[in-house]
Design a protein around this motif. Sequence first.
Motif, PDB file in Angstrom:
ATOM      1  N   PRO A  88       0.843  -1.195   0.000  1.00  0.00           N
ATOM      2  CA  PRO A  88       0.000   0.000   0.000  1.00  0.00           C
ATOM      3  C   PRO A  88       0.885   1.254   0.000  1.00  0.00           C
ATOM      4  CG  PRO A  88      -0.674  -1.532   1.737  1.00  0.00           C
ATOM      5  CD  PRO A  88       0.574  -2.091   1.139  1.00  0.00           C
ATOM      6  N   GLY A 143      -9.348  -4.004   5.075  1.00  0.00           N
ATOM      7  CA  GLY A 143      -8.115  -4.311   4.348  1.00  0.00           C
ATOM      8  C   GLY A 143      -7.857  -5.798   4.241  1.00  0.00           C
ATOM      9  N   GLY A 203      -3.605  -3.959  -8.301  1.00  0.00           N
ATOM     10  CA  GLY A 203      -4.226  -4.608  -7.130  1.00  0.00           C
ATOM     11  C   GLY A 203      -4.561  -6.070  -7.376  1.00  0.00           C
ATOM     12  N   ARG A 220      -2.897 -10.595  -6.265  1.00  0.00           N
ATOM     13  CA  ARG A 220      -2.298 -10.375  -4.956  1.00  0.00           C
ATOM     14  C   ARG A 220      -1.768 -11.674  -4.380  1.00  0.00           C
ATOM     15  NH1 ARG A 220      -5.251  -5.542  -3.989  1.00  0.00           N
ATOM     16  NH2 ARG A 220      -4.878  -4.475  -2.029  1.00  0.00           N
ATOM     17  N   SER A 279       5.707   3.284   3.480  1.00  0.00           N
ATOM     18  CA  SER A 279       4.368   2.861   3.090  1.00  0.00           C
ATOM     19  C   SER A 279       3.326   3.424   4.077  1.00  0.00           C
ATOM     20  CB  SER A 279       4.362   1.326   3.110  1.00  0.00           C
ATOM     21  OG  SER A 279       3.292   0.810   2.440  1.00  0.00           O
ATOM     22  N   CYS A 329       0.493   6.318   3.272  1.00  0.00           N
ATOM     23  CA  CYS A 329      -0.943   5.992   3.354  1.00  0.00           C
ATOM     24  C   CYS A 329      -1.658   6.863   4.371  1.00  0.00           C
ATOM     25  CB  CYS A 329      -1.142   4.535   3.752  1.00  0.00           C
ATOM     26  SG  CYS A 329      -0.826   3.408   2.409  1.00  0.00           S
ATOM     27  N   ARG A 360     -10.321   7.257   1.720  1.00  0.00           N
ATOM     28  CA  ARG A 360     -10.370   5.806   1.863  1.00  0.00           C
ATOM     29  C   ARG A 360     -10.367   5.432   3.327  1.00  0.00           C
ATOM     30  NH1 ARG A 360      -6.538   2.547  -2.209  1.00  0.00           N
ATOM     31  NH2 ARG A 360      -6.895   1.063  -0.529  1.00  0.00           N
ATOM     32  N   ASP A 413      -9.805   2.661   4.603  1.00  0.00           N
ATOM     33  CA  ASP A 413      -8.759   1.710   4.975  1.00  0.00           C
ATOM     34  C   ASP A 413      -7.382   2.357   5.002  1.00  0.00           C
ATOM     35  OD1 ASP A 413      -8.680   2.063   2.254  1.00  0.00           O
ATOM     36  OD2 ASP A 413      -8.276  -0.032   1.770  1.00  0.00           O
ATOM     37  N   ASP A 414      -7.307   3.677   4.775  1.00  0.00           N
ATOM     38  CA  ASP A 414      -6.018   4.365   4.783  1.00  0.00           C
ATOM     39  C   ASP A 414      -5.787   5.198   6.033  1.00  0.00           C
ATOM     40  OD1 ASP A 414      -4.666   3.619   2.582  1.00  0.00           O
ATOM     41  OD2 ASP A 414      -5.136   5.377   1.368  1.00  0.00           O
ATOM     42  N   VAL A 432      -3.464   0.161   8.013  1.00  0.00           N
ATOM     43  CA  VAL A 432      -2.398   0.089   7.002  1.00  0.00           C
ATOM     44  C   VAL A 432      -1.433  -1.028   7.387  1.00  0.00           C
ATOM     45  CG1 VAL A 432      -0.529   1.326   5.855  1.00  0.00           C
ATOM     46  CG2 VAL A 432      -2.623   2.545   6.460  1.00  0.00           C
ATOM     47  N   ARG A 461      -2.854  -4.258   6.398  1.00  0.00           N
ATOM     48  CA  ARG A 461      -2.732  -4.473   4.950  1.00  0.00           C
ATOM     49  C   ARG A 461      -1.291  -4.835   4.584  1.00  0.00           C
ATOM     50  NH1 ARG A 461      -4.686   0.936   2.833  1.00  0.00           N
ATOM     51  NH2 ARG A 461      -4.377   0.091   0.751  1.00  0.00           N
ATOM     52  N   TYR A 514       0.039  -8.152   2.845  1.00  0.00           N
ATOM     53  CA  TYR A 514       0.911  -8.060   1.661  1.00  0.00           C
ATOM     54  C   TYR A 514       2.144  -8.939   1.834  1.00  0.00           C
ATOM     55  CZ  TYR A 514       4.225  -6.063  -1.655  1.00  0.00           C
ATOM     56  OH  TYR A 514       5.168  -5.903  -2.653  1.00  0.00           O
TER      57      TYR A 514
END
Length: 186
Positions: A9, A56, A85, A88, A120, A124, A131, A133-134, A140, A143, A147
């Motif tokens: 992200p 997320g 995106g 993944r 990152s 974010c 957003r 989710d940010d 974050v 997420r 990742y």
Amino acid sequence: MQIVMVGPPGAGKGTQAKKLAEHFGAPHISTGDMLRDHVARKSPLGLVVADAVSKGELVPDSILLDMVRVRIACAGCSGSFILDGFPRTLFQAQWLDKHVITESDSAPLAILLELPHEESIKRCTSRNEGRSDDTAAAIVEERLKEYDARVQPLVDFYEMHGRLIRIDASRSIDDVFALIISADLT
Ligand code: AMP
């Protein structure tokens, strides 16, 4: 031109994907944007995925793959796309290869945007794109955890097939774009 953007992200996948789409005249397909649009419209799909997207967490393949299949097959793609995106996971990458190679006899190239975790989180939590989710560092971090857990097999897969390009994403937007288009994208 078939490109998939991979990166944590805040690495700039969306920004670079849009620039690449314009540069190559290929459609930009963002699974995150498509899902957020479903959530905002409260479509049946949106109602199912709203919780996962806001936290997320990955949306199940049973929902996502059909959405991607339809989008890739629709008019305007003609075998070319900049995917943002997606994939993944290794499973999604294998699914994409199987689907795309069957359809158009070519294979997607992965651009890996590399960015340290601290950067990152900083990017974010300081961007303001509405957003949910940010906004919180904890989300974050969740997420990023997701990742990390899934990216290595994906990277190994594209590397093993000689279809991975690593890019230093800590540089400016224009520098990153210049690095990408000066790479061998054939
Ligand atoms: P993004 O805008 O790419 O960060 O995606 C936002 C959210 O949409 C993710 O946190 C997931 O909840 C969901 N999502 C997007 N792409 C995928 C994918 N390829 N597989 C599973 N979930 C996804």
